[in-house]
Design a protein around this motif. Structure first.
Motif, PDB file in Angstrom:
ATOM      1  N   HIS A   1      14.589 -36.123  -0.383  1.00  0.00           N
ATOM      2  CA  HIS A   1      14.951 -37.531  -0.547  1.00  0.00           C
ATOM      3  C   HIS A   1      13.739 -38.412  -0.234  1.00  0.00           C
ATOM      4  O   HIS A   1      13.437 -39.359  -0.972  1.00  0.00           O
ATOM      5  CB  HIS A   1      16.140 -37.885   0.353  1.00  0.00           C
ATOM      6  CG  HIS A   1      16.663 -39.259   0.120  1.00  0.00           C
ATOM      7  ND1 HIS A   1      17.492 -39.557  -0.938  1.00  0.00           N
ATOM      8  CD2 HIS A   1      16.459 -40.423   0.786  1.00  0.00           C
ATOM      9  CE1 HIS A   1      17.775 -40.851  -0.904  1.00  0.00           C
ATOM     10  NE2 HIS A   1      17.157 -41.398   0.129  1.00  0.00           N
ATOM     11  N   ARG A   2      13.023 -38.111   0.850  1.00  0.00           N
ATOM     12  CA  ARG A   2      11.837 -38.886   1.217  1.00  0.00           C
ATOM     13  C   ARG A   2      10.755 -38.755   0.149  1.00  0.00           C
ATOM     14  O   ARG A   2      10.126 -39.740  -0.239  1.00  0.00           O
ATOM     15  CB  ARG A   2      11.307 -38.424   2.575  1.00  0.00           C
ATOM     16  CG  ARG A   2      10.043 -39.117   3.027  1.00  0.00           C
ATOM     17  CD  ARG A   2      10.206 -40.600   3.377  1.00  0.00           C
ATOM     18  NE  ARG A   2      11.260 -40.829   4.317  1.00  0.00           N
ATOM     19  CZ  ARG A   2      11.150 -40.719   5.637  1.00  0.00           C
ATOM     20  NH1 ARG A   2       9.983 -40.407   6.173  1.00  0.00           N
ATOM     21  NH2 ARG A   2      12.176 -40.928   6.415  1.00  0.00           N
TER      22      ARG A   2
ATOM     23  N   LYS B   1      16.027 -36.987  -6.196  1.00  0.00           N
ATOM     24  CA  LYS B   1      17.139 -37.300  -5.292  1.00  0.00           C
ATOM     25  C   LYS B   1      18.363 -36.449  -5.623  1.00  0.00           C
ATOM     26  O   LYS B   1      19.115 -36.073  -4.727  1.00  0.00           O
ATOM     27  CB  LYS B   1      17.494 -38.788  -5.357  1.00  0.00           C
ATOM     28  CG  LYS B   1      16.450 -39.667  -4.707  1.00  0.00           C
ATOM     29  CD  LYS B   1      16.861 -41.120  -4.724  1.00  0.00           C
ATOM     30  CE  LYS B   1      15.772 -41.980  -4.104  1.00  0.00           C
ATOM     31  NZ  LYS B   1      16.118 -43.401  -4.115  1.00  0.00           N
TER      32      LYS B   1
ATOM     33  N   PRO C   1      13.636 -40.572  -9.143  1.00  0.00           N
ATOM     34  CA  PRO C   1      15.085 -40.562  -8.913  1.00  0.00           C
ATOM     35  C   PRO C   1      15.719 -39.186  -9.154  1.00  0.00           C
ATOM     36  O   PRO C   1      16.670 -38.824  -8.457  1.00  0.00           O
ATOM     37  CB  PRO C   1      15.632 -41.588  -9.897  1.00  0.00           C
ATOM     38  CG  PRO C   1      14.473 -42.286 -10.486  1.00  0.00           C
ATOM     39  CD  PRO C   1      13.223 -41.556 -10.121  1.00  0.00           C
TER      40      PRO C   1
ATOM     41  N   ALA D   1      11.188 -38.127  -2.963  1.00  0.00           N
ATOM     42  CA  ALA D   1      11.669 -38.856  -4.142  1.00  0.00           C
ATOM     43  C   ALA D   1      11.352 -40.341  -4.009  1.00  0.00           C
ATOM     44  O   ALA D   1      10.913 -40.986  -4.974  1.00  0.00           O
ATOM     45  CB  ALA D   1      13.167 -38.644  -4.323  1.00  0.00           C
ATOM     46  N   GLU D   2      11.553 -40.884  -2.807  1.00  0.00           N
ATOM     47  CA  GLU D   2      11.256 -42.303  -2.576  1.00  0.00           C
ATOM     48  C   GLU D   2       9.751 -42.569  -2.644  1.00  0.00           C
ATOM     49  O   GLU D   2       9.320 -43.532  -3.275  1.00  0.00           O
ATOM     50  CB  GLU D   2      11.799 -42.742  -1.218  1.00  0.00           C
ATOM     51  CG  GLU D   2      13.308 -42.837  -1.178  1.00  0.00           C
ATOM     52  CD  GLU D   2      13.840 -43.176   0.208  1.00  0.00           C
ATOM     53  OE1 GLU D   2      13.093 -43.037   1.200  1.00  0.00           O
ATOM     54  OE2 GLU D   2      15.007 -43.580   0.284  1.00  0.00           O
ATOM     55  N   LEU D   3       8.955 -41.716  -2.018  1.00  0.00           N
ATOM     56  CA  LEU D   3       7.502 -41.903  -2.004  1.00  0.00           C
ATOM     57  C   LEU D   3       6.900 -41.874  -3.402  1.00  0.00           C
ATOM     58  O   LEU D   3       5.904 -42.532  -3.674  1.00  0.00           O
ATOM     59  CB  LEU D   3       6.829 -40.794  -1.184  1.00  0.00           C
ATOM     60  CG  LEU D   3       6.822 -40.921   0.326  1.00  0.00           C
ATOM     61  CD1 LEU D   3       6.263 -39.655   0.949  1.00  0.00           C
ATOM     62  CD2 LEU D   3       6.006 -42.125   0.761  1.00  0.00           C
ATOM     63  N   ASN D   4       7.501 -41.072  -4.282  1.00  0.00           N
ATOM     64  CA  ASN D   4       6.918 -40.832  -5.605  1.00  0.00           C
ATOM     65  C   ASN D   4       7.714 -41.466  -6.741  1.00  0.00           C
ATOM     66  O   ASN D   4       7.419 -41.211  -7.902  1.00  0.00           O
ATOM     67  CB  ASN D   4       6.781 -39.318  -5.830  1.00  0.00           C
ATOM     68  CG  ASN D   4       5.771 -38.713  -4.885  1.00  0.00           C
ATOM     69  OD1 ASN D   4       4.575 -38.814  -5.118  1.00  0.00           O
ATOM     70  ND2 ASN D   4       6.234 -38.110  -3.804  1.00  0.00           N
ATOM     71  N   ASP D   5       8.704 -42.281  -6.410  1.00  0.00           N
ATOM     72  CA  ASP D   5       9.549 -42.931  -7.413  1.00  0.00           C
ATOM     73  C   ASP D   5      10.089 -41.910  -8.432  1.00  0.00           C
ATOM     74  O   ASP D   5       9.873 -42.016  -9.631  1.00  0.00           O
ATOM     75  CB  ASP D   5       8.777 -44.049  -8.128  1.00  0.00           C
ATOM     76  CG  ASP D   5       9.714 -44.927  -8.969  1.00  0.00           C
ATOM     77  OD1 ASP D   5      10.927 -44.985  -8.664  1.00  0.00           O
ATOM     78  OD2 ASP D   5       9.228 -45.548  -9.930  1.00  0.00           O
TER      79      ASP D   5
ATOM     80  N   SER E   1      16.923 -34.021   3.244  1.00  0.00           N
ATOM     81  CA  SER E   1      16.246 -35.234   3.710  1.00  0.00           C
ATOM     82  C   SER E   1      14.772 -35.255   3.310  1.00  0.00           C
ATOM     83  O   SER E   1      14.228 -36.302   2.964  1.00  0.00           O
ATOM     84  CB  SER E   1      16.412 -35.408   5.219  1.00  0.00           C
ATOM     85  OG  SER E   1      15.924 -34.294   5.908  1.00  0.00           O
TER      86      SER E   1
ATOM     87  N   LYS F   1      20.303 -33.984  -3.042  1.00  0.00           N
ATOM     88  CA  LYS F   1      21.754 -33.921  -2.803  1.00  0.00           C
ATOM     89  C   LYS F   1      22.259 -32.488  -2.930  1.00  0.00           C
ATOM     90  O   LYS F   1      23.130 -32.056  -2.176  1.00  0.00           O
ATOM     91  CB  LYS F   1      22.495 -34.833  -3.771  1.00  0.00           C
ATOM     92  CG  LYS F   1      22.286 -36.298  -3.482  1.00  0.00           C
ATOM     93  CD  LYS F   1      22.948 -37.173  -4.533  1.00  0.00           C
ATOM     94  CE  LYS F   1      22.568 -38.621  -4.331  1.00  0.00           C
ATOM     95  NZ  LYS F   1      22.970 -39.460  -5.460  1.00  0.00           N
TER      96      LYS F   1
END
Length: 106
Positions: free
Chosen positions: A68-69, A80, A77, A71-75, A65, A84
């Motif tokens: 994943h966060r 991610k 992919p 990855a989202e904050l820093n664009d 988790s 997983k």
């Protein structure tokens, strides 16, 4: 603080080494990811079950988790995919924001 001297280290290089890192994590082997200097580390460690070391750095976090966060904050992919892999292997993560490193371990 966990010794990272004997862990394999990979440079992020815009995600070029993400598959190698994912392979390490899937096989429950530790790895250090050297991330970009401009990485956004603004996450709440408490949200990911982290403990703070004496310097206030998040340690032993829930890897999937948290990555994943990030990855989202820093664009990112490709990060991610590593998240997983952390979910699969139940890997834990240490964050060294000062050194721009993510340390994945068991």
């Amino acid at each position: 603080m966990r010794s990272v001297d004997n862990m394999p280290a990979l440079d992020w290089e815009n995600g070029k080494n993400a598959m190698r890192a994912k392979f390490q994590v899937m096989h429950e082997e530790p790895v250090v990811l050297n991330m970009p200097a401009d990485m956004d580390w603004s996450v709440d460690g408490g949200e990911f079950g982290c403990t703070l070391d004496d310097g206030g750095m998040p340690r032993d976090c829930e890897g999937g988790s948290l990555l994943h966060r990030l990855a989202e904050l820093n664009d990112m992919p490709a990060l991610k995919d590593i998240a997983k892999a952390c979910d699969y292997s139940s890997s834990r993560v240490d964050i060294d924001a000062a050194g721009s490193r993510i340390i994945v371990h068991d």
